[in-house]
Every structure is written in C-alpha cells, then in structure tokens.
Write a protein that holds these residues in place. Structure first.
Motif, short mmCIF file in Angstrom:
data_model
loop_
_atom_site.label_atom_id
_atom_site.label_comp_id
_atom_site.label_asym_id
_atom_site.label_seq_id
_atom_site.Cartn_x
_atom_site.Cartn_y
_atom_site.Cartn_z
N LYS A 2 68.72 44.77 33.85
CA LYS A 2 68.78 42.54 33.96
C LYS A 2 69.54 42.02 34.02
O LYS A 2 70.75 42.66 33.48
CB LYS A 2 67.60 42.97 32.76
N MET A 3 69.67 41.69 35.31
CA MET A 3 70.67 40.64 35.58
C MET A 3 70.62 38.95 35.29
O MET A 3 69.56 39.39 35.91
CB MET A 3 71.49 41.62 36.73
N ASN A 4 71.50 38.92 35.20
CA ASN A 4 71.48 37.11 34.97
C ASN A 4 71.54 36.47 36.67
O ASN A 4 71.90 36.90 37.07
CB ASN A 4 72.71 36.93 34.56
N ASP A 37 85.47 42.34 39.71
CA ASP A 37 85.19 42.76 37.80
C ASP A 37 84.23 43.54 37.84
O ASP A 37 83.03 43.65 37.37
CB ASP A 37 84.94 42.38 36.82
N ALA A 38 83.16 43.00 39.61
CA ALA A 38 81.96 43.99 39.74
C ALA A 38 81.79 45.22 39.30
O ALA A 38 82.85 45.85 40.06
CB ALA A 38 81.33 43.12 41.21
N ASN A 39 80.53 46.19 39.15
CA ASN A 39 80.03 47.14 39.03
C ASN A 39 79.82 47.41 40.06
O ASN A 39 78.38 46.96 40.87
CB ASN A 39 79.82 47.81 37.77
N LYS A 40 79.36 49.11 40.09
CA LYS A 40 78.37 50.28 41.63
C LYS A 40 76.57 48.78 41.25
O LYS A 40 75.93 48.90 42.05
CB LYS A 40 78.33 50.63 41.73
N ILE A 41 76.19 48.93 39.97
CA ILE A 41 74.38 48.61 39.14
C ILE A 41 74.74 47.03 40.09
O ILE A 41 73.52 46.74 40.19
CB ILE A 41 75.05 48.80 38.32
N GLU A 42 75.94 46.45 39.80
CA GLU A 42 75.48 44.86 39.71
C GLU A 42 75.46 44.19 41.57
O GLU A 42 74.76 43.99 41.88
CB GLU A 42 76.68 44.27 39.66
N VAL A 43 76.14 45.49 41.95
CA VAL A 43 76.84 45.23 43.44
C VAL A 43 75.22 45.92 44.64
O VAL A 43 74.79 45.01 45.03
CB VAL A 43 77.56 45.89 44.40
N GLU A 48 69.97 44.34 46.89
CA GLU A 48 68.18 45.15 46.79
C GLU A 48 67.51 43.40 46.89
O GLU A 48 67.14 42.90 47.17
CB GLU A 48 67.89 45.68 45.84
N ALA A 49 68.15 42.24 46.10
CA ALA A 49 67.50 41.01 44.92
C ALA A 49 67.49 39.96 46.27
O ALA A 49 66.92 39.48 47.18
CB ALA A 49 67.50 40.37 43.87
N LEU A 50 69.15 40.02 46.99
CA LEU A 50 69.54 38.42 47.83
C LEU A 50 68.59 39.32 49.23
O LEU A 50 68.04 38.51 50.14
CB LEU A 50 70.52 38.67 48.20
N PHE A 51 69.02 40.76 49.58
CA PHE A 51 69.01 40.71 50.87
C PHE A 51 67.53 41.29 51.36
O PHE A 51 67.05 42.05 52.50
CB PHE A 51 69.96 41.45 51.82
N ASN A 52 66.74 41.78 50.62
CA ASN A 52 65.20 42.48 50.15
C ASN A 52 65.26 44.08 51.15
O ASN A 52 64.51 44.13 51.79
CB ASN A 52 64.39 42.11 51.08
N LEU A 53 66.35 44.80 50.96
CA LEU A 53 67.03 46.04 51.33
C LEU A 53 66.78 46.89 49.93
O LEU A 53 66.79 46.61 49.07
CB LEU A 53 68.65 45.65 51.68
#
Length: 100
Positions: A2-4, A37-43, A48-53
């Motif tokens: 779960k991400m903000n 400071d982004a990691n692989k899971i956040e990217v 997946e959420a923003l571009f529906n891919l």
C-alpha cells in the motif's frame, strides 16, 4: 504494498526521450526519470496505477551529474535517478499520446 496516493504521483518525474530510450521502447521498455529516493517497488506500483500497464520488472540506475565550468566558475549538475521499466508482453505505451 500500500502506497500513499500523493507519493504515487510524485515518484515519476518525466519520461526520458533519447536515442537509447527509443531503442529500449522498441524492446518493450519505458525509461523514466524518477525521484532520487524512489525504489523499484514504488516505481512499479506508480507505473501500474497511473498508466494501467502490467510491469514485468524494474531496473534503476543512479546517474551522476556532470562537472561544468562557466568561465572561471566551477559547478556540477545535480545527480538523478532513472528507471528502466520492462513491460509484460503485449503491453505498449506511447508518450506522444498523453493528455495533460
């Protein structure tokens, strides 16, 4: 994970359009400039959420800023991070058709 929701929109800064990233796009990858400071899971979650891919994997590279000189003044560009996002087979994305 779960991400903000606000963090989701902040992780991806911009797509990188270059000759190398165009070649990667033909192989089913996206190249993005992301937060330092982004990691692989956040990217992965953000794409997946923003571009529906559907994302297969993410590789991240830290890019060091170049040393520059302006006359007698020495300076350095900021360090930044880029992410190579490998998409699942059959997934395709075109940055030119994004609506603002």
């Amino acid at each position: 994970m779960k991400m903000n929701q606000e963090r989701l929109y902040q992780v991806i800064l911009e797509p990188l359009i270059s000759e190398k990233s165009t070649d990667a796009g033909e192989k089913g990858q996206m190249v993005l400039k992301v937060l330092p400071d982004a990691n692989k899971i956040e990217v992965k979650t953000a794409v997946e959420a923003l571009f529906n891919l559907r994302v297969k994997r993410v590789q991240i590279a830290n890019v060091r800023g170049k040393a520059k000189s302006f006359g007698r003044i020495k300076g350095k560009q900021n360090d930044w991070k880029k992410a190579y996002v490998c998409l699942e087979p059959g997934q395709d994305f075109d940055f030119h058709n994004i609506e603002a």
